[in-house]
Write a protein that holds these residues in place. Sequence first.
Motif, PDB file in Angstrom:
ATOM      1  N   VAL A 153       0.871  -1.175   0.000  1.00 41.95           N
ATOM      2  CA  VAL A 153       0.000   0.000   0.000  1.00 41.95           C
ATOM      3  C   VAL A 153       0.905   1.220   0.000  1.00 41.95           C
ATOM      4  O   VAL A 153       1.737   1.379   0.893  1.00 41.95           O
ATOM      5  N   ALA A 154       0.754   2.049  -1.037  1.00 41.26           N
ATOM      6  CA  ALA A 154       1.473   3.322  -1.091  1.00 41.26           C
ATOM      7  C   ALA A 154       0.530   4.354  -0.498  1.00 41.26           C
ATOM      8  O   ALA A 154      -0.427   4.779  -1.138  1.00 41.26           O
ATOM      9  N   ALA A 155       0.796   4.731   0.742  1.00 38.97           N
ATOM     10  CA  ALA A 155      -0.167   5.539   1.487  1.00 38.97           C
ATOM     11  C   ALA A 155       0.430   6.851   1.975  1.00 38.97           C
ATOM     12  O   ALA A 155       0.141   7.295   3.066  1.00 38.97           O
ATOM     13  N   ASP A 156       1.261   7.480   1.159  1.00 39.61           N
ATOM     14  CA  ASP A 156       1.833   8.765   1.555  1.00 39.61           C
ATOM     15  C   ASP A 156       0.733   9.798   1.757  1.00 39.61           C
ATOM     16  O   ASP A 156       0.805  10.647   2.625  1.00 39.61           O
ATOM     17  N   ALA A 157      -0.293   9.709   0.919  1.00 41.11           N
ATOM     18  CA  ALA A 157      -1.457  10.610   1.003  1.00 41.11           C
ATOM     19  C   ALA A 157      -2.597   9.929   0.271  1.00 41.11           C
ATOM     20  O   ALA A 157      -2.398   8.979  -0.480  1.00 41.11           O
ATOM     21  N   ASP A 158      -3.800  10.430   0.508  1.00 40.25           N
ATOM     22  CA  ASP A 158      -4.938   9.890  -0.245  1.00 40.25           C
ATOM     23  C   ASP A 158      -4.955  10.531  -1.621  1.00 40.25           C
ATOM     24  O   ASP A 158      -4.662  11.709  -1.747  1.00 40.25           O
ATOM     25  N   PRO A 159      -5.255   9.827  -2.678  1.00 41.11           N
ATOM     26  CA  PRO A 159      -5.638   8.424  -2.662  1.00 41.11           C
ATOM     27  C   PRO A 159      -4.424   7.514  -2.485  1.00 41.11           C
ATOM     28  O   PRO A 159      -3.337   7.804  -2.974  1.00 41.11           O
ATOM     29  N   SER A 160      -4.639   6.435  -1.774  1.00 37.76           N
ATOM     30  CA  SER A 160      -3.580   5.437  -1.591  1.00 37.76           C
ATOM     31  C   SER A 160      -3.714   4.371  -2.671  1.00 37.76           C
ATOM     32  O   SER A 160      -4.810   4.070  -3.131  1.00 37.76           O
ATOM     33  N   ARG A 161      -2.585   3.818  -3.087  1.00 37.77           N
ATOM     34  CA  ARG A 161      -2.565   2.771  -4.110  1.00 37.77           C
ATOM     35  C   ARG A 161      -2.345   1.427  -3.430  1.00 37.77           C
ATOM     36  O   ARG A 161      -1.350   1.238  -2.745  1.00 37.77           O
ATOM     37  N   TRP A 162      -3.322   0.532  -3.613  1.00 41.78           N
ATOM     38  CA  TRP A 162      -3.267  -0.796  -3.021  1.00 41.78           C
ATOM     39  C   TRP A 162      -2.936  -1.819  -4.096  1.00 41.78           C
ATOM     40  O   TRP A 162      -3.548  -1.813  -5.171  1.00 41.78           O
ATOM     41  N   GLU A 163      -1.977  -2.670  -3.815  1.00 37.40           N
ATOM     42  CA  GLU A 163      -1.680  -3.818  -4.676  1.00 37.40           C
ATOM     43  C   GLU A 163      -2.019  -5.063  -3.873  1.00 37.40           C
ATOM     44  O   GLU A 163      -1.460  -5.286  -2.795  1.00 37.40           O
ATOM     45  N   VAL A 164      -2.968  -5.846  -4.391  1.00 40.56           N
ATOM     46  CA  VAL A 164      -3.452  -7.024  -3.675  1.00 40.56           C
ATOM     47  C   VAL A 164      -3.532  -8.213  -4.612  1.00 40.56           C
ATOM     48  O   VAL A 164      -3.510  -8.069  -5.842  1.00 40.56           O
ATOM     49  N   VAL A 165      -3.630  -9.381  -4.019  1.00 40.50           N
ATOM     50  CA  VAL A 165      -3.920 -10.606  -4.766  1.00 40.50           C
ATOM     51  C   VAL A 165      -5.297 -11.055  -4.301  1.00 40.50           C
ATOM     52  O   VAL A 165      -5.552 -11.160  -3.092  1.00 40.50           O
ATOM     53  N   GLU A 201      -4.581  -3.935  -8.710  1.00 40.86           N
ATOM     54  CA  GLU A 201      -4.265  -2.753  -7.917  1.00 40.86           C
ATOM     55  C   GLU A 201      -5.401  -1.764  -8.076  1.00 40.86           C
ATOM     56  O   GLU A 201      -6.109  -1.767  -9.077  1.00 40.86           O
ATOM     57  N   PHE A 202      -5.589  -0.963  -7.043  1.00 42.51           N
ATOM     58  CA  PHE A 202      -6.664   0.012  -7.074  1.00 42.51           C
ATOM     59  C   PHE A 202      -6.309   1.189  -6.192  1.00 42.51           C
ATOM     60  O   PHE A 202      -5.408   1.116  -5.368  1.00 42.51           O
ATOM     61  N   LEU A 203      -7.027   2.287  -6.404  1.00 41.36           N
ATOM     62  CA  LEU A 203      -6.873   3.473  -5.581  1.00 41.36           C
ATOM     63  C   LEU A 203      -7.990   3.514  -4.555  1.00 41.36           C
ATOM     64  O   LEU A 203      -9.124   3.151  -4.849  1.00 41.36           O
ATOM     65  N   MET A 204      -7.642   3.979  -3.374  1.00 36.57           N
ATOM     66  CA  MET A 204      -8.631   4.157  -2.318  1.00 36.57           C
ATOM     67  C   MET A 204      -8.594   5.634  -1.936  1.00 36.57           C
ATOM     68  O   MET A 204      -7.565   6.142  -1.506  1.00 36.57           O
ATOM     69  N   GLU A 205      -9.719   6.319  -2.135  1.00 41.53           N
ATOM     70  CA  GLU A 205      -9.798   7.768  -1.921  1.00 41.53           C
ATOM     71  C   GLU A 205      -9.609   8.173  -0.472  1.00 41.53           C
ATOM     72  O   GLU A 205      -8.940   9.146  -0.180  1.00 41.53           O
ATOM     73  N   ASP A 206     -10.248   7.461   0.437  1.00 44.60           N
ATOM     74  CA  ASP A 206     -10.246   7.837   1.849  1.00 44.60           C
ATOM     75  C   ASP A 206     -10.006   6.588   2.682  1.00 44.60           C
ATOM     76  O   ASP A 206     -10.948   5.942   3.127  1.00 44.60           O
ATOM     77  N   SER A 207      -8.752   6.266   2.890  1.00 46.59           N
ATOM     78  CA  SER A 207      -8.402   5.021   3.575  1.00 46.59           C
ATOM     79  C   SER A 207      -9.044   4.887   4.945  1.00 46.59           C
ATOM     80  O   SER A 207      -9.368   3.790   5.376  1.00 46.59           O
ATOM     81  N   ASP A 208      -9.250   6.008   5.633  1.00 47.46           N
ATOM     82  CA  ASP A 208      -9.858   5.939   6.962  1.00 47.46           C
ATOM     83  C   ASP A 208     -11.300   5.460   6.919  1.00 47.46           C
ATOM     84  O   ASP A 208     -11.777   4.823   7.844  1.00 47.46           O
ATOM     85  N   ASN A 209     -12.008   5.763   5.841  1.00 47.19           N
ATOM     86  CA  ASN A 209     -13.418   5.377   5.736  1.00 47.19           C
ATOM     87  C   ASN A 209     -13.662   4.220   4.783  1.00 47.19           C
ATOM     88  O   ASN A 209     -14.739   3.621   4.819  1.00 47.19           O
ATOM     89  N   VAL A 265     -13.120  -0.616  -0.074  1.00 48.08           N
ATOM     90  CA  VAL A 265     -13.896  -0.007  -1.153  1.00 48.08           C
ATOM     91  C   VAL A 265     -12.973   0.913  -1.935  1.00 48.08           C
ATOM     92  O   VAL A 265     -12.412   1.867  -1.372  1.00 48.08           O
ATOM     93  N   ASP A 266     -12.808   0.633  -3.237  1.00 46.89           N
ATOM     94  CA  ASP A 266     -11.898   1.455  -4.028  1.00 46.89           C
ATOM     95  C   ASP A 266     -12.576   2.719  -4.531  1.00 46.89           C
ATOM     96  O   ASP A 266     -13.763   2.956  -4.285  1.00 46.89           O
ATOM     97  N   SER A 267     -11.829   3.536  -5.245  1.00 49.27           N
ATOM     98  CA  SER A 267     -12.336   4.837  -5.697  1.00 49.27           C
ATOM     99  C   SER A 267     -13.448   4.727  -6.725  1.00 49.27           C
ATOM    100  O   SER A 267     -14.145   5.703  -6.992  1.00 49.27           O
ATOM    101  N   HIS A 268     -13.647   3.537  -7.303  1.00 47.85           N
ATOM    102  CA  HIS A 268     -14.742   3.316  -8.254  1.00 47.85           C
ATOM    103  C   HIS A 268     -15.938   2.639  -7.595  1.00 47.85           C
ATOM    104  O   HIS A 268     -16.902   2.294  -8.263  1.00 47.85           O
ATOM    105  N   GLY A 269     -15.849   2.419  -6.294  1.00 46.14           N
ATOM    106  CA  GLY A 269     -16.946   1.774  -5.582  1.00 46.14           C
ATOM    107  C   GLY A 269     -16.895   0.259  -5.613  1.00 46.14           C
ATOM    108  O   GLY A 269     -17.799  -0.402  -5.113  1.00 46.14           O
ATOM    109  N   ILE A 270     -15.841  -0.305  -6.195  1.00 48.25           N
ATOM    110  CA  ILE A 270     -15.709  -1.769  -6.207  1.00 48.25           C
ATOM    111  C   ILE A 270     -15.305  -2.207  -4.809  1.00 48.25           C
ATOM    112  O   ILE A 270     -14.417  -1.629  -4.179  1.00 48.25           O
ATOM    113  N   ARG A 271     -15.997  -3.222  -4.332  1.00 49.10           N
ATOM    114  CA  ARG A 271     -15.767  -3.732  -2.986  1.00 49.10           C
ATOM    115  C   ARG A 271     -14.885  -4.974  -3.041  1.00 49.10           C
ATOM    116  O   ARG A 271     -15.069  -5.828  -3.896  1.00 49.10           O
TER     117      ARG A 271
END
Length: 162
Positions: free
Chosen positions: A95-107, A114-122, A135-141
């Motif tokens: 997770v590249a989380a220097d600031a929002d949006p954070s970039r998540w790389e997952v399997v 990989e996806f962006l998350m606009e507000d990692s806290d929420n 929940v990513d920035s496109h609403g995909i869960r």
Amino acid sequence: MSTGSATNHDFALERDAWGQLVLIQADGRRITGVEPARAFPISAPDGVLSICDSEGRELLCIEDPSKLQPEVRRALDEALTQRDFVPVVVRIESVAADADPSRWEVVTDRGPTEFLMEDSDNDVRRLGAHRILLVDSHGIRYLIPDTRRLDANSRRVLDRYL
């Protein structure tokens, strides 16, 4: 607009040229961008459905979807399949989380992504003691059904957000 109960011939559904679902009411009125939602997606996935407008307001309540006309039922099933697309995360690579949006790389159970998350806290949501929804920035869960089954690195990354 009031919420109604749907019988076999009260409405129709179709897709417009942009792929949006359109509700055609008995009086011919068309409402574009509607979304079906299961009332009880886990305990009764074939039970009560709602059709909601683009603001999330319920337009119709369908108590028994099995009684709908076949073409309406097919349109609902296709829309619900898209809506219910929830990949299961099996590992968090980084997770590249220097600031929002954070970039998540997952399997996931469907492969790496990989996806962006606009507000990692929420957008990292606890659904129970060990169940997490991302929940990513496109609403995909993305679902993590049991954090205890993740590897140690994945748990460490996730702990920063819980």
